[in-house]
Motif scaffolding. Structure first.
Motif, short mmCIF file in Angstrom:
data_model
loop_
_atom_site.label_atom_id
_atom_site.label_comp_id
_atom_site.label_asym_id
_atom_site.label_seq_id
_atom_site.Cartn_x
_atom_site.Cartn_y
_atom_site.Cartn_z
N GLY A 150 0.80 -1.22 0.00
CA GLY A 150 0.00 0.00 0.00
C GLY A 150 0.83 1.27 0.00
N GLY A 151 2.05 1.17 -0.49
CA GLY A 151 2.95 2.32 -0.53
C GLY A 151 2.97 2.99 -1.90
N GLY A 152 3.88 3.89 -2.06
CA GLY A 152 4.06 4.59 -3.33
C GLY A 152 5.51 4.49 -3.77
N VAL A 153 5.76 4.99 -4.98
CA VAL A 153 7.11 4.98 -5.54
C VAL A 153 7.47 6.39 -5.99
CG1 VAL A 153 8.60 4.12 -7.39
CG2 VAL A 153 6.96 2.58 -6.29
N GLU A 154 8.64 6.82 -5.56
CA GLU A 154 9.21 8.07 -6.03
C GLU A 154 10.47 7.72 -6.80
OE1 GLU A 154 9.12 11.80 -3.65
OE2 GLU A 154 11.29 11.43 -3.55
N VAL A 196 11.53 10.61 -20.81
CA VAL A 196 11.19 9.50 -21.70
C VAL A 196 11.50 8.17 -21.01
CG1 VAL A 196 11.84 8.35 -23.86
CG2 VAL A 196 11.42 10.81 -23.84
N HIS A 197 12.66 8.07 -20.40
CA HIS A 197 13.07 6.86 -19.68
C HIS A 197 12.09 6.58 -18.54
CE1 HIS A 197 16.92 4.65 -18.11
NE2 HIS A 197 15.96 3.82 -18.40
N TYR A 198 11.73 7.62 -17.79
CA TYR A 198 10.78 7.51 -16.69
C TYR A 198 9.44 6.98 -17.17
CZ TYR A 198 7.00 9.23 -13.73
OH TYR A 198 5.84 9.34 -13.01
N GLU A 199 8.96 7.48 -18.28
CA GLU A 199 7.63 7.08 -18.77
C GLU A 199 7.56 5.58 -19.06
OE1 GLU A 199 4.48 7.95 -18.92
OE2 GLU A 199 5.12 9.71 -17.81
N VAL A 200 8.66 4.98 -19.50
CA VAL A 200 8.68 3.54 -19.74
C VAL A 200 8.41 2.80 -18.42
CG1 VAL A 200 10.15 1.58 -20.40
CG2 VAL A 200 10.22 3.71 -21.72
N PHE A 201 9.13 3.18 -17.36
CA PHE A 201 8.93 2.54 -16.06
C PHE A 201 7.57 2.88 -15.48
CE2 PHE A 201 13.64 2.55 -16.16
CZ PHE A 201 13.83 1.18 -16.03
N ALA A 202 7.15 4.14 -15.61
CA ALA A 202 5.87 4.57 -15.04
C ALA A 202 4.71 3.81 -15.68
CB ALA A 202 5.69 6.07 -15.22
N LEU A 238 8.01 11.49 -10.41
CA LEU A 238 9.38 11.71 -10.86
C LEU A 238 9.93 12.96 -10.21
CD1 LEU A 238 11.80 11.17 -12.78
CD2 LEU A 238 10.60 12.56 -14.49
N VAL A 239 11.16 12.85 -9.71
CA VAL A 239 11.89 13.99 -9.18
C VAL A 239 13.22 14.04 -9.93
CG1 VAL A 239 13.03 14.99 -7.16
CG2 VAL A 239 10.84 13.79 -6.90
N ILE A 240 13.54 15.20 -10.48
CA ILE A 240 14.82 15.39 -11.16
C ILE A 240 15.61 16.43 -10.38
CG2 ILE A 240 15.99 16.11 -13.28
CD1 ILE A 240 13.44 15.31 -14.82
N ARG A 241 16.82 16.08 -10.02
CA ARG A 241 17.70 16.99 -9.29
C ARG A 241 19.01 17.11 -10.05
NH1 ARG A 241 16.07 17.08 -3.26
NH2 ARG A 241 17.97 18.31 -3.10
N GLU A 242 19.73 18.18 -9.79
CA GLU A 242 21.03 18.39 -10.39
C GLU A 242 22.08 18.54 -9.30
OE1 GLU A 242 21.20 21.48 -13.36
OE2 GLU A 242 19.18 21.01 -14.04
N GLY A 243 23.18 17.81 -9.47
CA GLY A 243 24.27 17.90 -8.51
C GLY A 243 24.97 16.56 -8.40
N PRO A 244 25.86 16.43 -7.43
CA PRO A 244 26.52 15.14 -7.22
C PRO A 244 25.47 14.10 -6.81
CG PRO A 244 27.69 16.91 -6.09
CD PRO A 244 26.40 17.49 -6.57
N PRO A 245 25.42 12.95 -7.47
CA PRO A 245 24.34 11.99 -7.23
C PRO A 245 24.13 11.59 -5.77
CG PRO A 245 25.51 11.39 -9.21
CD PRO A 245 26.27 12.53 -8.58
N VAL A 246 25.17 11.24 -5.05
CA VAL A 246 24.99 10.81 -3.66
C VAL A 246 24.43 11.95 -2.81
CG1 VAL A 246 26.17 10.00 -1.58
CG2 VAL A 246 26.69 8.96 -3.79
N ASP A 247 24.97 13.15 -3.00
CA ASP A 247 24.48 14.31 -2.25
C ASP A 247 23.00 14.56 -2.52
OD1 ASP A 247 27.08 14.61 -1.36
OD2 ASP A 247 27.52 16.36 -2.62
N GLU A 248 22.61 14.45 -3.78
CA GLU A 248 21.22 14.72 -4.15
C GLU A 248 20.28 13.63 -3.63
OE1 GLU A 248 20.16 17.58 -5.25
OE2 GLU A 248 22.23 18.27 -5.30
N ILE A 249 20.73 12.39 -3.63
CA ILE A 249 19.91 11.30 -3.07
C ILE A 249 19.70 11.55 -1.58
CG2 ILE A 249 19.87 8.83 -2.52
CD1 ILE A 249 21.47 8.46 -5.22
#
Length: 151
Positions: free
Chosen positions: A29-33, A63-69, A82-93
């Protein structure tokens, strides 16, 4: 509602992480981000070229997201965000985890080659003890049947 945060990138192991997150969310009963991070080094060009490249990167991600969605909606009844962030990947996660209190689990896919599980898994497991949520690491070579059985 508890959300499963899964990282969208160009790795092969991303597919199993997406599947796991969607199946687990559907069964609990959860969601996906879905988080996609654009590294800053992709745009170290002139300002005009960098802006065009940034927009092209966002379009590729969407486009890539829409395939999974579409798969998540059709097969699991989950409508991911979908959330899109810019920066160093680990920091943004890590920032996304701290900024969104609804995120309950970080789902990462582990690579199957001899180089190791991949840079995100390697870096994020080092800080796992200080994260406010658990990390689920999904082996990249698990079959669909095994994923269904464990979710």
């Amino acid at each position: 509602m508890r959300k499963f945060l899964v990282v969208l990138d160009d790795s092969r192991e991303c597919l199993n992480a997406m599947r796991f997150a969607a199946m687990r969310a559907a069964n609990t009963g959860g969601g996906v981000e879905i988080l996609s991070v654009i590294p800053p080094d992709e745009f170290n060009h002139w300002i005009g070229v960098g802006a065009v490249m940034r927009e092209e990167a966002r379009e590729r991600i969407e486009v890539h997201y829409e395939v999974f969605a579409k798969w998540m909606r059709d097969r699991q009844g989950i409508d991911p965000e979908l959330v899109i962030r810019e920066g160093p990947p680990v920091d943004e996660i890590l920032s996304q985890i701290h900024e969104d209190p609804e995120i309950g689990v970080l789902v990462l896919g582990a690579g199957t080659d001899k180089k190791g599980p991949g840079p995100l898994v390697t870096q994020l497991t080092k800080s796992a003890g200080s994260l406010p949520i658990p990390i689920t690491i999904v082996p990249g070579d698990l079959s669909k049947e095994k994923l269904e059985a464990i979710t």
